[in-house]
Scaffold this motif. Structure first.
Motif, short mmCIF file in Angstrom:
data_model
loop_
_atom_site.label_atom_id
_atom_site.label_comp_id
_atom_site.label_asym_id
_atom_site.label_seq_id
_atom_site.Cartn_x
_atom_site.Cartn_y
_atom_site.Cartn_z
N UNK A 44 1.02 -1.06 0.04
CA UNK A 44 0.29 -0.15 -0.13
C UNK A 44 1.05 1.25 0.03
N UNK A 45 1.62 1.33 0.77
CA UNK A 45 3.04 2.24 0.93
C UNK A 45 3.44 2.89 -0.45
N UNK A 46 3.88 1.50 -1.14
CA UNK A 46 4.58 1.80 -2.53
C UNK A 46 3.63 2.39 -3.60
N UNK A 47 2.02 1.91 -3.68
CA UNK A 47 1.13 2.42 -4.38
C UNK A 47 0.85 3.66 -4.32
N UNK A 48 0.81 4.23 -3.06
CA UNK A 48 0.92 5.73 -2.79
C UNK A 48 1.92 6.33 -3.34
N UNK A 49 3.08 5.74 -2.88
CA UNK A 49 4.41 6.58 -3.35
C UNK A 49 4.62 6.64 -4.85
N UNK A 50 3.76 5.81 -5.53
CA UNK A 50 4.00 5.95 -7.10
C UNK A 50 2.72 6.49 -7.58
N UNK A 51 1.90 7.36 -6.62
CA UNK A 51 0.95 8.01 -7.28
C UNK A 51 -0.63 8.04 -6.92
N UNK A 52 -0.96 6.85 -6.30
CA UNK A 52 -2.25 6.49 -5.79
C UNK A 52 -2.79 7.51 -5.03
N UNK A 53 -3.90 8.00 -4.83
CA UNK A 53 -4.61 8.93 -3.92
C UNK A 53 -5.67 8.49 -3.20
N UNK A 54 -6.13 7.50 -3.40
CA UNK A 54 -7.36 7.05 -2.52
C UNK A 54 -7.34 5.47 -2.18
N UNK A 55 -7.67 4.99 -1.31
CA UNK A 55 -7.85 3.66 -0.89
C UNK A 55 -9.30 3.45 -0.74
N UNK A 56 -9.65 2.56 -1.73
CA UNK A 56 -11.32 2.09 -1.30
C UNK A 56 -11.03 0.86 -0.41
N UNK A 57 -11.45 1.12 0.69
CA UNK A 57 -11.36 -0.15 1.78
C UNK A 57 -12.67 -0.64 2.01
N UNK A 58 -12.91 -1.76 1.91
CA UNK A 58 -14.38 -2.59 2.11
C UNK A 58 -14.01 -3.39 3.67
N UNK A 59 -14.69 -2.99 4.64
CA UNK A 59 -14.39 -3.45 6.02
C UNK A 59 -15.85 -3.36 6.86
N UNK A 60 -16.36 -4.66 7.28
CA UNK A 60 -15.58 -5.93 7.02
C UNK A 60 -15.74 -6.33 5.56
N UNK A 61 -14.89 -7.02 5.14
CA UNK A 61 -14.57 -7.45 3.58
C UNK A 61 -15.28 -8.32 2.98
N UNK A 62 -15.91 -8.02 1.81
CA UNK A 62 -16.73 -8.98 0.89
C UNK A 62 -15.80 -8.87 -0.28
N UNK A 63 -15.17 -10.20 -0.71
CA UNK A 63 -15.37 -11.53 -0.16
C UNK A 63 -14.66 -12.18 0.86
N UNK A 64 -13.68 -11.56 1.30
CA UNK A 64 -12.70 -12.01 2.27
C UNK A 64 -13.41 -12.60 3.60
#
Length: 381
Positions: A149-169
């Motif tokens: 996650x840290x690397x994805x943000x460092x590479x330019x991502x700006x938002x995390x779509x967090x599903x919690x509790x998680x579907x389908x995990x």
């Protein structure tokens, strides 16, 4: 308190889940439960229809719905909110889309996958790139890889779509896990949209649901999207809620043109208020039933499909099954064609993922037993 509806009742009440399959097929796919409404919801809706409530909903800030959800969040999660923090929208997917449109910067959206299929396309719908944070199907526990996650943000991502509790995990994220996510997000000045539609459905033996916004240091970079729909089976009534505790974010979401926030239903408001204010006891009984169904499924798999792997089901009524041992890239297709059971195909949650399927356990014990029996008959050589 939990009433199983008959097949005939369900074909009328759930025209997607039950109506889109042949009559000899047992549906265990779309995320709807086979249970009758909680009596307070049924009574409130019957009264509203009898009195002709079919106009536009009220657009007041907070209002009865905001008060109802704030009370529910305090009782169920210990999360204190103001009614004005609660903003209606038509459904959770529309709420996520609205939050991205209004609050997120143009950069890529991080999507943990396998993930909820309708949300896999949300980034592109809002003009953004989706970058995937993939969970190893062989990992002992499904977790958010904070380094990735840290690397994805460092590479330019700006938002995390967090599903919690998680579907389908089927995961409930712990406070420590959520704090780790928060710290990475803060380090990059990024944003979180937290889909918490399954929050009321934490099962026995699991840690409690922790609202992301209940953590210190989250209000100015996050919103949550919640609804009564999954727990109380009122999906078709179209009323979800955005929770925005930061004043600037709250005002930005309220000030969008009406056409940008899809209109919610006044009957959905009635159902939501009844669910949030009068149905705690019924919800407790539902959790017990779903916990029993989960345990029944574990036993049935051990007996009939011993090589199946099931991620521990801590929340939701959606079991994520690894059926690769039985040699089919798409076991859901095999089970439907030969066993007359409809599951959700794993490749819908992660493109190219072989051998997985999602199974909905929110039905009667007899139906669940027959579902697994039919699966085993066609999967076991």
């Amino acid at each position: 308190m939990i009433v199983d509806r008959t097949d005939e009742e369900l074909r009328y009440a759930l025209p997607c889940k039950w109506g889109l399959v042949d009559e000899d097929v047992l549906p265990a796919w779309v995320a709807e439960s086979d249970y009758a409404w909680a009596p307070p919801i049924a009574a409130a809706l019957a009264d509203a229809v009898a009195r002709g409530l079919t106009g536009y909903p009220p657009f007041d800030e907070g209002g009865e719905l905001g008060e109802a959800y704030a009370g529910f969040a305090a009782r169920q999660y210990g999360h204190r909110l103001e009614p004005a923090h609660v903003i209606p929208t038509s459904d959770v997917t529309a709420g996520v889309r609205l939050a991205l449109d209004v609050l997120s910067e143009p950069g890529p959206v991080v999507m943990p996958i396998p993930g909820y299929p309708p949300q896999l396309s949300i980034a592109s719908i809002t003009g953004r790139e989706r970058v995937d944070l993939v969970v190893d199907p062989d990992a002992e526990r499904a977790e958010i890889d904070l380094d990735r996650l840290d690397r994805l943000f460092a590479d330019g991502a700006r938002t995390l779509l967090l599903t919690q509790p998680h579907n389908p995990w089927g995961r409930v994220f712990t406070t420590a896990e959520l704090e780790g996510i928060r710290d990475v997000v803060l380090r990059h000045g990024a944003r979180v949209v937290s889909d918490e539609i399954h929050a009321p459905l934490v099962l026995e033996g699991a840690p409690p649901h922790v609202p992301y916004l209940s953590l210190d240091g989250t209000a100015d970079h996050a919103v949550a999207v919640v609804a009564a729909s999954k727990a109380f089976n009122v999906q078709g009534l179209k009323c979800a809620q955005l929770v925005a505790t930061d004043p600037a974010a709250n005002r930005a979401l309220r000030d969008v043109p009406m056409a940008r926030n899809d209109s919610w239903s006044p009957l959905g408001v009635v159902a939501g208020v009844a669910a949030y204010t009068e149905c705690d006891e019924w919800l407790g009984a539902l959790r017990v039933r779903l916990s029993e169904q989960r345990d029944l499924l574990v036993g049935l798999l051990a007996e009939h499909l011993p090589d199946a792997r099931m991620r521990p089901l801590e929340a939701t009524y959606l079991a994520w099954l690894d059926l690769r041992a039985y040699g089919h890239d798409d076991p859901a297709e095999v089970v439907l064609e030969r066993g007359r059971v409809r599951l959700s195909a794993g490749h819908d949650y992660q493109e190219g993922l072989p051998g997985h399927a999602r199974l909905n356990i929110a039905t009667s014990p007899d139906r669940l037993t027959e579902i697994v029996r039919r699966m085993a008959k066609v999967l076991v050589a």
